[in-house]
Design a protein around this motif. Structure first.
Motif, mmCIF file in Angstrom:
data_model
loop_
_atom_site.group_PDB
_atom_site.id
_atom_site.type_symbol
_atom_site.label_atom_id
_atom_site.label_comp_id
_atom_site.label_asym_id
_atom_site.label_seq_id
_atom_site.Cartn_x
_atom_site.Cartn_y
_atom_site.Cartn_z
ATOM 1 N N MET A 136 96.115 15.601 58.664
ATOM 2 C CA MET A 136 95.447 16.733 57.998
ATOM 3 C C MET A 136 95.728 16.682 56.500
ATOM 4 N N LYS A 137 94.714 16.882 55.681
ATOM 5 C CA LYS A 137 94.871 16.874 54.233
ATOM 6 C C LYS A 137 95.795 18.005 53.797
ATOM 7 N N HIS A 138 96.651 17.697 52.818
ATOM 8 C CA HIS A 138 97.593 18.693 52.319
ATOM 9 C C HIS A 138 96.854 19.875 51.707
ATOM 10 N N HIS A 139 97.304 21.067 52.035
ATOM 11 C CA HIS A 139 96.766 22.281 51.430
ATOM 12 C C HIS A 139 97.949 23.164 51.046
ATOM 13 N N PRO A 140 98.119 23.494 49.755
ATOM 14 C CA PRO A 140 99.316 24.233 49.332
ATOM 15 C C PRO A 140 99.438 25.617 49.952
ATOM 16 N N GLY A 141 98.297 26.302 50.151
ATOM 17 C CA GLY A 141 98.336 27.623 50.754
ATOM 18 C C GLY A 141 98.808 27.575 52.194
ATOM 19 N N ILE A 142 98.299 26.615 52.948
ATOM 20 C CA ILE A 142 98.722 26.448 54.346
ATOM 21 C C ILE A 142 100.188 26.037 54.408
ATOM 22 N N ALA A 143 100.601 25.189 53.463
ATOM 23 C CA ALA A 143 102.001 24.750 53.434
ATOM 24 C C ALA A 143 102.943 25.933 53.266
ATOM 25 N N LEU A 144 102.575 26.874 52.397
ATOM 26 C CA LEU A 144 103.410 28.057 52.216
ATOM 27 C C LEU A 144 103.307 28.992 53.415
ATOM 28 N N GLN A 145 102.124 29.079 54.005
ATOM 29 C CA GLN A 145 101.933 29.933 55.176
ATOM 30 C C GLN A 145 102.802 29.475 56.340
ATOM 31 N N GLU A 146 102.936 28.170 56.496
ATOM 32 C CA GLU A 146 103.687 27.611 57.622
ATOM 33 C C GLU A 146 105.166 27.417 57.310
ATOM 34 N N LEU A 147 105.576 27.768 56.111
ATOM 35 C CA LEU A 147 106.963 27.571 55.720
ATOM 36 C C LEU A 147 107.898 28.456 56.543
ATOM 37 N N GLN A 148 108.846 27.848 57.199
ATOM 38 C CA GLN A 148 109.871 28.577 57.942
ATOM 39 C C GLN A 148 111.199 27.874 57.691
ATOM 40 N N LEU A 149 112.065 28.525 56.952
ATOM 41 C CA LEU A 149 113.332 27.923 56.579
ATOM 42 C C LEU A 149 114.387 28.233 57.636
ATOM 43 N N ALA A 150 115.003 27.205 58.155
ATOM 44 C CA ALA A 150 116.015 27.368 59.199
ATOM 45 C C ALA A 150 117.317 27.880 58.584
ATOM 46 N N THR A 151 117.766 29.036 59.038
ATOM 47 C CA THR A 151 119.015 29.610 58.546
ATOM 48 C C THR A 151 119.926 29.939 59.720
ATOM 49 N N GLN A 152 121.222 29.825 59.505
ATOM 50 C CA GLN A 152 122.173 30.056 60.588
ATOM 51 C C GLN A 152 122.186 31.504 61.052
ATOM 52 N N ASP A 153 121.942 32.440 60.122
ATOM 53 C CA ASP A 153 121.995 33.850 60.501
ATOM 54 C C ASP A 153 120.669 34.362 61.044
ATOM 55 N N ARG A 154 119.630 33.492 61.040
ATOM 56 C CA ARG A 154 118.303 33.822 61.564
ATOM 57 C C ARG A 154 117.603 34.934 60.785
ATOM 58 N N GLY A 155 118.058 35.224 59.607
ATOM 59 C CA GLY A 155 117.402 36.231 58.790
ATOM 60 C C GLY A 155 116.053 35.733 58.297
ATOM 61 N N VAL A 156 115.102 36.644 58.108
ATOM 62 C CA VAL A 156 113.789 36.234 57.608
ATOM 63 C C VAL A 156 113.888 35.785 56.157
ATOM 64 N N ASN A 157 114.903 36.277 55.451
ATOM 65 C CA ASN A 157 115.226 35.773 54.115
ATOM 66 C C ASN A 157 116.531 34.995 54.205
ATOM 67 N N PRO A 158 116.588 33.806 53.641
ATOM 68 C CA PRO A 158 117.819 33.010 53.709
ATOM 69 C C PRO A 158 118.978 33.722 53.026
ATOM 70 N N PRO A 159 120.195 33.508 53.498
ATOM 71 C CA PRO A 159 121.357 34.104 52.839
ATOM 72 C C PRO A 159 121.543 33.519 51.443
#
Length: 407
Positions: free
Chosen positions: A1-24
């Motif tokens: 699939m061709k890169h799309h910056p908007g989709i890339a940000l939409q699908e961004l999910q950062l793995a954090t140990q505390d599982r917070g929606v915002n990283p610590p």
């Protein structure tokens, strides 16, 4: 699939140990090791996921870097304390004494000053060219040239760099193509068009709140690691390190960038058409009169429009001054430098953001004293804003009242 910056940000999910929606937030300058051997191996770059010292790397900065690399579609990224921190680190990493840079003649004033006034002291020469003239670009390359530098949308004249064509030239002569994408986030992803290094001033659109400074370098992992090298890395040794609290704030604001850019672009296109309809010399890539309109339209991510920057030539510096003061008095925005804020910002760049460029060179590149640069805001009612702007145009003697009444 061709890169799309908007989709890339939409699908961004950062793995954090505390599982917070915002990283610590890692509010630490230094980090603990389990044993001396682990510390030694980290110093030598033989470990992954461990942090040594925040000037080198920091977990919070890493989250922001992951997000920005995803947005631009690059392998890696490195954030800095300012846009100039990113620009200077890149140029000093790529160039040594005796090397040369071929750069667009219309770049941010700080970039121009660094290339024109500072780098010669290190034995590095810059040749400034009309970046839209590919023949001139190629003719300026010498055996000493190492970097081809441009802004996707130039500050302040809004010239459009034809990145794919510049990439062909760069590859032909084994140069590094460095693109500052500050004016056009999401509308363009230069790395997808061949750029080796993509720079942003995070201070502007990406953060969007005019409350902090920041920069980013997006590139292949090999280059980013070279910038971090404890012995020879320009980013590491120059020390322009972004604060972790600010990095966390920028990451939160990054998530709204797609909707903000869409509104900036919508409002800017509306005003650009209105200014042009009055016979004022208006430069905006969304107008058919822009010399690179067809190229921009064909190459950009169309759902993000043509950006929020436009210029209008009001004829003289004196008229510009009156116009700027009146717009601020009418609460149409702020007389201030920078861009990407939720309110409209306006200035006369020849005496502000481009003042580092000598007047004779400003004249040669077409930067007139009457030029007004707008960073169009997120106004809910852009028609109401236009009604106020018309009053300012009339009161400052820029446009006659009968013409304004017809618009």
């Amino acid at each position: 699939m061709k890169h799309h910056p908007g989709i890339a940000l939409q699908e961004l999910q950062l793995a954090t140990q505390d599982r917070g929606v915002n990283p610590p937030i890692a509010d630490s300058s230094t980090f603990r090791f389990r044993n001396p051997q682990e510390m030694f191996e980290t110093f030598e770059g033989k470990t992954e996921g461990l942090f040594l010292y925040s000037r080198h790397a920091n977990p919070t900065l890493s989250y922001l870097e992951q997000a920005l690399a995803r947005m631009e579609g690059t392998e890696d990224a490195l954030v800095t304390a300012s846009g100039m921190g990113a620009i200077t680190a890149v140029l000093l990493q790529l160039c040594q004494q005796g090397d040369e840079v071929v750069s667009s003649r219309t770049v941010y004033g700080g970039t121009y000053a660094f290339m024109k006034n500072f780098m010669p002291g290190l034995g590095i020469k810059t040749r400034f060219v009309d970046i839209t003239n590919l023949q001139e670009v190629e003719a300026s390359i010498t055996p000493q040239t190492k970097v081809l530098y441009a802004e996707t949308l130039s500050n302040p004249l809004l010239e459009v760099a034809h990145i794919d064509a510049l990439n062909v030239i760069a590859k032909k002569y084994n140069l590094k193509l460095v693109i500052d994408n500050t004016f056009s986030p999401l509308s363009f992803c230069p790395a997808q068009m061949g750029a080796d290094v993509v720079i942003h001033s995070l201070t502007k659109y990406i953060n969007g709140s005019s409350d902090t400074l920041g920069g980013v370098i997006c590139a292949k992992q090999e280059f980013i690691l070279s910038l971090r090298d404890v012995n020879q890395g320009a980013a590491m040794l120059l020390g322009a390190t972004l604060d972790s609290l600010r990095a966390a704030s920028i990451l939160k604001n990054l998530r709204t960038l797609p909707v903000r850019i869409q509104q900036h672009s919508k409002n800017a296109l509306f005003l650009a058409k209105k200014f042009e309809s009055l016979g004022l010399k208006t430069v905006y890539p969304g107008l058919a009169s822009h010399k690179s309109h067809s190229y921009f339209k064909a190459k950009h991510y169309s759902d993000f429009g043509f950006g929020g920057m436009l210029t209008v030539d009001v004829g003289s510096f004196e008229k510009a001054n009156v116009f700027l003061e009146m717009m601020q008095a009418y609460n149409l925005g702020d007389l201030a430098v920078s861009l990407g804020f939720y309110r409209t910002l306006f200035s006369a760049p020849g005496k502000s953001t481009s003042s580092e460029i000598p007047e004779e060179e400003q004249t040669a590149m077409g930067l007139s004293n009457g030029l007004v640069r707008f960073s169009i805001g997120l106004d809910h009612s852009i028609t109401q804003s236009w009604d106020g702007i018309k009053k300012c145009l009339e009161a400052s003697g820029i446009v006659a009242s009968d013409l304004l009444n017809a618009n």
